[in-house]
Scaffold this motif. Sequence first.
Motif, PDB file in Angstrom:
ATOM      1  N   VAL A  79      31.698  32.448  28.442  1.00  0.00           N
ATOM      2  CA  VAL A  79      31.649  33.416  29.597  1.00  0.00           C
ATOM      3  C   VAL A  79      32.893  32.593  29.930  1.00  0.00           C
ATOM      4  O   VAL A  79      33.789  32.366  30.396  1.00  0.00           O
ATOM      5  CB  VAL A  79      30.833  33.534  30.837  1.00  0.00           C
ATOM      6  N   TYR A  95      36.996  34.111  30.213  1.00  0.00           N
ATOM      7  CA  TYR A  95      36.975  35.023  31.030  1.00  0.00           C
ATOM      8  C   TYR A  95      38.791  34.877  30.305  1.00  0.00           C
ATOM      9  O   TYR A  95      39.567  35.794  30.378  1.00  0.00           O
ATOM     10  CB  TYR A  95      37.064  33.721  31.872  1.00  0.00           C
ATOM     11  N   TYR A 128      41.399  37.802  30.672  1.00  0.00           N
ATOM     12  CA  TYR A 128      42.334  37.552  31.631  1.00  0.00           C
ATOM     13  C   TYR A 128      43.210  37.915  30.742  1.00  0.00           C
ATOM     14  O   TYR A 128      44.267  38.916  31.191  1.00  0.00           O
ATOM     15  CB  TYR A 128      42.442  36.490  32.724  1.00  0.00           C
ATOM     16  N   ILE A 154      34.204  41.505  31.458  1.00  0.00           N
ATOM     17  CA  ILE A 154      35.084  41.162  32.043  1.00  0.00           C
ATOM     18  C   ILE A 154      36.264  41.370  32.282  1.00  0.00           C
ATOM     19  O   ILE A 154      37.343  41.696  33.302  1.00  0.00           O
ATOM     20  CB  ILE A 154      34.846  39.352  31.926  1.00  0.00           C
ATOM     21  N   LEU A 175      38.952  36.576  40.990  1.00  0.00           N
ATOM     22  CA  LEU A 175      37.776  35.595  40.786  1.00  0.00           C
ATOM     23  C   LEU A 175      36.784  36.167  41.505  1.00  0.00           C
ATOM     24  O   LEU A 175      35.406  36.991  41.388  1.00  0.00           O
ATOM     25  CB  LEU A 175      37.856  34.258  40.895  1.00  0.00           C
ATOM     26  N   THR A 208      36.025  39.417  40.115  1.00  0.00           N
ATOM     27  CA  THR A 208      35.492  40.146  38.885  1.00  0.00           C
ATOM     28  C   THR A 208      33.830  39.644  38.845  1.00  0.00           C
ATOM     29  O   THR A 208      33.859  38.925  37.582  1.00  0.00           O
ATOM     30  CB  THR A 208      36.138  39.048  38.002  1.00  0.00           C
ATOM     31  N   ILE A 222      31.207  39.131  35.534  1.00  0.00           N
ATOM     32  CA  ILE A 222      30.996  37.700  35.137  1.00  0.00           C
ATOM     33  C   ILE A 222      29.416  37.467  36.007  1.00  0.00           C
ATOM     34  O   ILE A 222      28.970  37.437  34.111  1.00  0.00           O
ATOM     35  CB  ILE A 222      31.631  36.766  36.156  1.00  0.00           C
TER      36      ILE A 222
END
Length: 285
Positions: free
Chosen positions: A82, A86, A90, A171, A202, A205, A209
């Motif tokens: 993860v 991420y 992103y 994600i 954050l 999301t 996650i």
Amino acid sequence: MIFRSDAAKGYSLSAPATIYVGFLVAAPLAILIAYSFWTQTYVTLDKSMTLNNYREALTDPLVQHLMLRSIWIAGAVTIVTVALAYPIAYFIAMKAHKKTIWLLLITIPFWSSYLLRVFAWKLILGFNGVMNSALLGLGLINEPLSFLLYNEFAVVLTLAHAWAPFAILPIYVSLQKIDPSLLEAATDLGNNAFQRFMRVTLPLTIPGIIAACLIIFIPTVGDYVTPALVGGSDGKMIANLIQVQFGAANNWPLGATLSLLAMLSVGFVAIVFVITGNRLGRRIR
């Protein structure tokens, strides 16, 4: 009559899926539970109800050690995957122009067999593998590194690579759902890029996650192919012991018991993680 008719239509529409799930999920699970209360000696199956399998499994130090190691390895794989996924998600969601091409590139590892990918890492991390050969060629080491393969590190690295797309995609979806006007409003309120990320991106999301963590953690606990090929004696997991019970040991009741205990352990950890993740998400907001 209308209600009954609508209800009948609903039941008829859901019947195929219910039957499908019943045969492929509920029935095997029921058989597994039944086996866990039986005993087996070589080829003789005793169907007398007993808790001996559970007593043996819960008091065996080897089972406890392998269970804890499995949860530890799965947790490490989840965190590493993860954490690496991420930034990639992103970039694709927020910065990349041709998102379809990037998403296609992410799926490329699935074009080859899972076993081939595991064997590829075995060749890379081996004593005479690609990494050791490169380091020796560059003069960075005097002899091959022996700690790269047949340990927990090799298992975590291989599983992290294998499951990376499953972390990137959820994600990415959660990032795609963010309304750009929220980021613009945060900018108008004087937030810099880091503050916008912590206060808007954050928190929004967190569901993605959590989904990525569950998608990775649950199946990696039960993986036995990767530990068997690259884990060695220091990387064995509970699934390897279960495979031995159903195979060489021919002790299906004990194998069923270990499977159920592993499922319960994973379920407990997953529930705790989801609750903790949701609370953390609310605090961030």
